[in-house]
Enzyme design. Structure first.
Site, PDB file in Angstrom:
ATOM      1  CG  HIS A 123      -1.989  -1.063   1.132  1.00 27.53           C
ATOM      2  ND1 HIS A 123      -2.927  -1.255   2.115  1.00 27.53           N
ATOM      3  CD2 HIS A 123      -2.267  -2.000   0.180  1.00 27.53           C
ATOM      4  CE1 HIS A 123      -3.738  -2.248   1.781  1.00 27.53           C
ATOM      5  NE2 HIS A 123      -3.346  -2.715   0.609  1.00 27.53           N
ATOM      6  CD  GLU A 125      -1.274   4.260   3.852  1.00 24.31           C
ATOM      7  OE1 GLU A 125      -2.396   4.548   4.320  1.00 24.31           O
ATOM      8  OE2 GLU A 125      -1.126   3.454   2.917  1.00 24.31           O
ATOM      9  CB  CYS A 176      -1.243   1.369   6.186  1.00 22.84           C
ATOM     10  SG  CYS A 176      -1.159   0.604   4.553  1.00 22.84           S
ATOM     11  CD1 TRP A 262     -11.828   4.211 -37.927  1.00 25.72           C
ATOM     12  CD2 TRP A 262     -12.892   3.418 -36.140  1.00 25.72           C
ATOM     13  NE1 TRP A 262     -11.227   3.027 -37.585  1.00 25.72           N
ATOM     14  CE2 TRP A 262     -11.874   2.520 -36.486  1.00 25.72           C
ATOM     15  CE3 TRP A 262     -13.705   3.121 -35.048  1.00 25.72           C
ATOM     16  CZ2 TRP A 262     -11.645   1.347 -35.773  1.00 25.72           C
ATOM     17  CZ3 TRP A 262     -13.467   1.960 -34.338  1.00 25.72           C
ATOM     18  CH2 TRP A 262     -12.453   1.086 -34.706  1.00 25.72           C
ATOM     19  NE  ARG A 276     -12.614  -0.344 -25.267  1.00 28.59           N
ATOM     20  CZ  ARG A 276     -12.606  -0.897 -26.473  1.00 28.59           C
ATOM     21  NH1 ARG A 276     -11.511  -1.540 -26.890  1.00 28.59           N
ATOM     22  NH2 ARG A 276     -13.660  -0.814 -27.257  1.00 28.59           N
ATOM     23  CG  ASP A 292     -19.272  -3.775 -34.930  1.00 32.24           C
ATOM     24  OD1 ASP A 292     -19.728  -3.721 -36.085  1.00 32.24           O
ATOM     25  OD2 ASP A 292     -19.632  -2.998 -34.015  1.00 32.24           O
ATOM     26  CG  LEU A 296     -15.023  -5.617 -26.941  1.00 23.27           C
ATOM     27  CD1 LEU A 296     -16.163  -6.297 -26.197  1.00 23.27           C
ATOM     28  CD2 LEU A 296     -15.396  -4.180 -27.295  1.00 23.27           C
ATOM     29  CB  SER A 314     -30.579 -13.623 -23.723  1.00 20.10           C
ATOM     30  OG  SER A 314     -30.927 -13.368 -25.075  1.00 20.10           O
ATOM     31  CD  GLU A 395     -16.392   0.486 -25.317  1.00 22.35           C
ATOM     32  OE1 GLU A 395     -16.442   0.270 -26.547  1.00 22.35           O
ATOM     33  OE2 GLU A 395     -15.335   0.730 -24.724  1.00 22.35           O
TER      34      GLU A 395
END
Length: 498
Positions: A123, A125, A176, A262, A276, A292, A296, A314, A395
């Site tokens: 961490h 500290e 810590c 694009w 991301r 597409d 990702l 689904s 997205e």
């Protein structure tokens, strides 16, 4: 499901948030006697045990609202600002742990600094205390620091500036608070209060009990902004959700033909990859996969952590040779396919397909359906939260975005708008679904802010006063001229080391 995390180089399995993901309000942090805003409070302040005993039960000198309170000493603000800069360096690498920075100061000079660098590692500290030893030459031998005092005696009597209340419990990392006490720290200045029930004021209490002066709420609003994701996750047990889309000036996300590459320019697309990197997971629907064949992944000019890819499917239609499955089997990034298909029925073709996908490393997640027979957003978020996924970038496509908005699951939204007009009645808009029957029923996104990225405009929406994850990317901070933009590349210490 418990094994799905963002893959990051040299990372362990620690998650302070995951150890106790439970709802909790912010607990009050009582303060030491005396006004911490008085002149000289930024200098070394030794608190003895008698002072600590006399202070117990006295009210705080700080206001309770985030970012409010008295005017702090200029040195306190300066050193805390440096701690915030350091904390930003961990963005994208610490999920589901918080972003934390720490600066150790003696007599107005920085003698050590550090931040929480990676999930599973030390961490902030302890890193800052170890840096004290390295700067003094005590750690130059490369020998591991003492578990009791990482500073090897080099931080005696110093002040520690920490952006988040120090932890006081043992998880994969030791407390810590114990390191700060063992190092002989005389004063701890805290930015944010930690809502984790395992901490929530207990960290400051442990420090005060050891005779350390504790002052809180220094630059609290800026410190809170570091951890909007963590605060949501630790109190709600579900991922913080950012809805994202790119559109033309007339509100289209593709042409009527389906062509969408694009819409925006390279600067906007670079910023998406920063998002991301920052968030733990990314979500799309099966329609986007079929249309597409996306990868990702996070692609940056510097190494980035890879998000867990989540596909809402689904009926389990995902092609077994698509880019998502191939990259998962190659170890590029994890993949979760959330489905309502009867994968538990051993005789079903869906069960056989689920086994084939699992053999290639894909996590097939059986989720309860909603009223329309699609993957239930609320059930999905609960399941993702249970395995430590603290944030989700949604997205699309339009149907998936509609499902999240209809479920009331979106914490903030970001739209990249290109200076183009696509037109066409058949061209899709960002959000589909049932739609609002009346204007009064429309989803209110909150106050808008904006950045210009190349030729495009980045619009960010969140409730008034709320921190915005989408505004925290490197590109966005640079576009806004934010002083924290230097955090990703580092920055000169705010004071030379002694």
């Amino acid at each position: 499901m418990a094994g799905i995390t963002k893959p990051q180089p040299q990372k362990g399995n620690e998650s302070a948030a995951g150890e106790a993901v439970a709802a909790s309000a912010y607990n009050e942090l009582t303060q030491q006697p005396g006004n911490a805003c008085a002149p000289g409070s930024g200098q070394n302040a030794h608190a003895n045990a008698a002072d600590a005993d006399d202070a117990r039960g006295k009210p705080s000198t700080f206001a309770n609202s985030a970012g409010a309170g008295c005017e702090h000493d200029a040195d306190d603000a300066r050193f805390m600002r440096r701690a915030i800069e350091l904390a930003w360096r961990g963005a994208g690498w610490t999920n589901p742990n918080p972003l934390v920075g720490c600066v150790i100061v003696r007599e107005g000079r920085v003698i050590g600094e550090g931040w929480h660098e990676r999930y599973g590692q030390a961490h902030a500290e302890r890193n800052a205390l170890a840096d004290c030893a390295l700067r003094s030459g005590q750690g130059a031998s490369g020998q591991p620091a003492s578990p009791d005092d990482p500073a090897h005696g080099c931080a005696q009597g110093a002040t520690a500036y920490v952006t988040l209340e120090p932890c006081c419990h043992t998880g994969k990392q030791p407390p810590c608070t114990e390191a700060l006490i063992a190092a002989g720290i005389a004063r701890v200045v805290v930015g944010s209060r930690d809502p984790n029930p395992l901490v929530a004021g207990k960290g400051c209490e442990a420090l005060r009990a050891a005779g350390i002066r504790v002052d809180a709420d220094v630059l609290r609003a800026a410190c809170d902004e570091l951890n909007s994701v963590f605060f949501h996750f630790i109190t709600h047990k579900t991922p913080y959700v950012v809805a994202k889309w790119a559109m033309s000036a007339d509100g289209k996300i593709a042409c009527a033909s389906g062509d969408a590459r694009w819409i925006t320019g390279p600067e906007a697309r670079v910023d998406v990859h920063e998002l991301r990197h920052r968030l733990a997971a990314i979500c799309v629907g099966i329609g986007t996969v079929l249309a597409d064949d996306p990868l990702l992944t996070c692609r940056r000019d510097t190494p980035g952590s890879q998000p867990v890819r989540v596909v809402l499917d689904s009926r389990l239609r995902i092609p077994e040779d698509c880019a998502l499955v191939r990259s998962c089997s190659e170890g590029a990034a994890p993949l979760i396919v959330a489905t309502c298909a009867p994968v538990a029925d051993e005789a079903s073709p869906e069960a056989a397909k689920a086994k084939r996908l699992a053999s290639r490393g894909v996590e097939v997640l059986s989720v309860a359906p909603d009223a329309a027979g699609r993957v239930s957003v609320s059930h999905l978020l609960a399941m993702l939260g249970s395995c430590g996924i603290d944030s989700l970038l949604v997205e699309g496509g339009a149907g998936v975005l509609a499902a999240f908005f209809e479920a009331g699951a979106v914490n903030e939204a970001v739209a990249y708008m290109a200076p183009k007009v696509i037109g066409g009645a058949g061209a899709p808009s960002p959000v589909a679904g049932r739609g609002a029957p009346r204007m009064a029923d429309a989803v209110a996104l909150g106050r808008a802010t904006s950045d210009v990225l190349g030729d495009d405009v980045k619009l960010m929406f969140a409730p008034a006063g709320a921190a915005r994850v989408a505004s925290q990317t490197r590109i966005a901070r640079k576009a806004a001229g934010d002083w924290r933009a230097s955090a990703a590349e580092g920055g000169a210490p705010c004071s030379p080391a002694s």
